[in-house]
Each structure stands twice: as structure tokens, then as C-alpha cells.
Design a protein around this motif. Sequence first.
Motif, PDB file in Angstrom:
ATOM      1  N   TYR A   3       1.115  -0.845   0.213  1.00 32.71           N
ATOM      2  CA  TYR A   3       0.148   0.272   0.213  1.00 32.71           C
ATOM      3  C   TYR A   3       0.903   1.374  -0.079  1.00 32.71           C
ATOM      4  O   TYR A   3       2.302   1.204   0.571  1.00 32.71           O
ATOM      5  N   GLN A   7      -2.558   5.532   0.096  1.00 33.59           N
ATOM      6  CA  GLN A   7      -4.071   4.806   0.081  1.00 33.59           C
ATOM      7  C   GLN A   7      -4.403   4.910   1.743  1.00 33.59           C
ATOM      8  O   GLN A   7      -5.266   5.209   1.465  1.00 33.59           O
ATOM      9  N   GLN A  37      -9.163   4.352  -5.069  1.00 37.73           N
ATOM     10  CA  GLN A  37      -7.539   3.746  -3.493  1.00 37.73           C
ATOM     11  C   GLN A  37      -7.938   3.387  -2.567  1.00 37.73           C
ATOM     12  O   GLN A  37      -7.547   2.141  -2.269  1.00 37.73           O
ATOM     13  N   ASN A  40      -8.327  -0.462  -3.822  1.00 37.62           N
ATOM     14  CA  ASN A  40      -6.988  -0.715  -3.713  1.00 37.62           C
ATOM     15  C   ASN A  40      -6.734  -1.287  -2.288  1.00 37.62           C
ATOM     16  O   ASN A  40      -5.828  -1.692  -2.650  1.00 37.62           O
ATOM     17  N   PHE A  41      -6.826  -0.498  -1.587  1.00 31.30           N
ATOM     18  CA  PHE A  41      -5.957  -0.599  -0.375  1.00 31.30           C
ATOM     19  C   PHE A  41      -6.749  -1.873   0.639  1.00 31.30           C
ATOM     20  O   PHE A  41      -5.913  -2.535   1.011  1.00 31.30           O
TER      21      PHE A  41
END
Length: 307
Positions: A3, A7, A37, A40-41
Motif C-alpha cells: 500500500y 492510500q 484508492q 485498492n487498499f
Amino acid sequence: MNYTLHQLQVFLKVTQCESVTKAAEELHLTQPAVSIQLKNFQDQFDIPLTEIVGRKLFVTEFGKEIGVAAQNIINEVNAINYKTMAHKGQLTGRLILSIVSTGKYVMPFFLTQFLKDNPGIELSLDVTNKTKVIQSLEQNLVDFSLVSVLPETIKIESVELMQNKLYLIGNTEKSFRKKPYSYDILNELPLIYREEGSGTRSVMEKFIKQNNLPVRKTMELTSNEAVKQAVIAGLGYSIMPLIGIKNELKNETLQIIPVKHFPIISNWNLIWLKGKSFSPSAQAFVDYIQLHKSDIITKYFDWYERY
């Protein structure tokens, strides 16, 4: 785990706001950018960080723990940045302010050059109503607050910045004479109020009570912007700060209705807890204000002082 700091910053803001939309507004990003974001985190964890229940976002217990860790990491990164700048001889740190909603038309002009001169200072600025501003000050969560009504329940010190002038206003569909009206006009026009806890409402109600004025309250709204738009739309009239209606007066969507002994005058004050120990950045700011406030008022508020 791979990460990024970005993020972490986005996820932390989402946990604080409990809303992707509000987080996007505070981060000055689009809602899709924050959602990407956040996803994705989340993809880097097997356990959910957030959940949606009834279209409302909730942070899970695990998400709250990750939020605390994210805050600690970001604090350490900021500390590194501050130390680097301090080593170069630059003033660093955070400056935290809470201001009443109409203060957003005032405070930025007292901050701009100071922040340009001190790029190592990080600003946190909360715009809310008077009640919440005083609460944050009382709990020592901020360095300074900007108010137009001084609190009576806590001991403070202050610097007076400039006058706050309130006028009776309406839209421009109806013509009013130039000669000032008596207070009786307030009984003829339906008035739109701000909500309880608003500094504007407090000043307005104090004036009405002191002068034993008859008024017709028609509705109550939660922001000066909402009141302004309601007046423009013809839903009623209101007593509003001049500072927030400059463009509307210029564009002739609002007009000031002349009334004897108006405007109602209060004062914008930068306040802080009595005896507060200032950080270097806070001390530098109050010194800057005391030295430059007259020049700032002359430069940015010459139109205002002429009313």
C-alpha cells in the motif's frame, strides 16, 4: 503488502468522515478517485475494513485498528517532513483553527500570506457553527477560533480583527425606498432564521430582544448559504452579514433594505484559551496577525469598510 502513503491518507479520511463523498470533498478529489484508492487498499487485506449497511458506510472494528495505525504512520511521515524543514531553518508544524461559517469569507485573507511565507506549516481549518467552534476551543482541540460572539463560559484571550455588519436583506423583486424604515418593517416581512447555535442568529436575536422588536419568523435553515438562496428565491427576508453577500449585491440578486440604526454591529475576533502554551507556528501566526491585520483589512476589505 504494497500500500502507498496516498492510500493510507485516503483510508484515514474515509474512517474519519464515514463517507466516501465527504472524504472526497475534504481531500479535494473526485468520488470515483477515492473509491478506487479505497478498493485498492482493501484488496490487500483478507478482512473487511468497511461495510455498507442501508447505503451507509461503516468502518469495521478491524478497519478502525488499521485507521489508528494509518494515523500513526502519517504522523511519523509528517514529523520527518517537519524535522527536515526545521533543519533548513524553516518554521514547521500544524496550525489548527475552527471558525464559524461566515468566517470563511474572512479568515482565508488573514492566512494566505502567512502560509506562503511559511510553507512548512500545515493548516487544519474546520468551518462549522458557533456552538461547535466553542466546544473545540474548550476541549483544547484547536490553536485558535474565529467568532463574532465572544464566549462567556470560558476564559479566553483575543485579537479583534474587523467589524461584522448585519443588514436586513431581500431579493430585488420588490422596490424599497432609500429613506430608512422604522423597526416596524420587521413585523411586515417574513424573516428567515439561521439554526440554533449560529453566531449570526445569536447576534440577530440579541438585537431583537434588546429593542423589543416584533418579528415574523417564517423558517429556519442550517447555513448562511441556504438562507441566502432562500431569500433570492423569494421565500422571505433575513438579517445577514454583509461579508457573505458581496457578489449578490453586485449582481443585484439581493438588496439591502434600509432600517434605522442598522447595521447591527459585532466584531470578528481571533480567540484562544487563556494561558494556552503556543507551538512555534501558533505563536508566529498570532504575531503575524497583530502586525499585519490593518494592512490585510485595507488590501482585501476596503469595499466592506465603506458600507
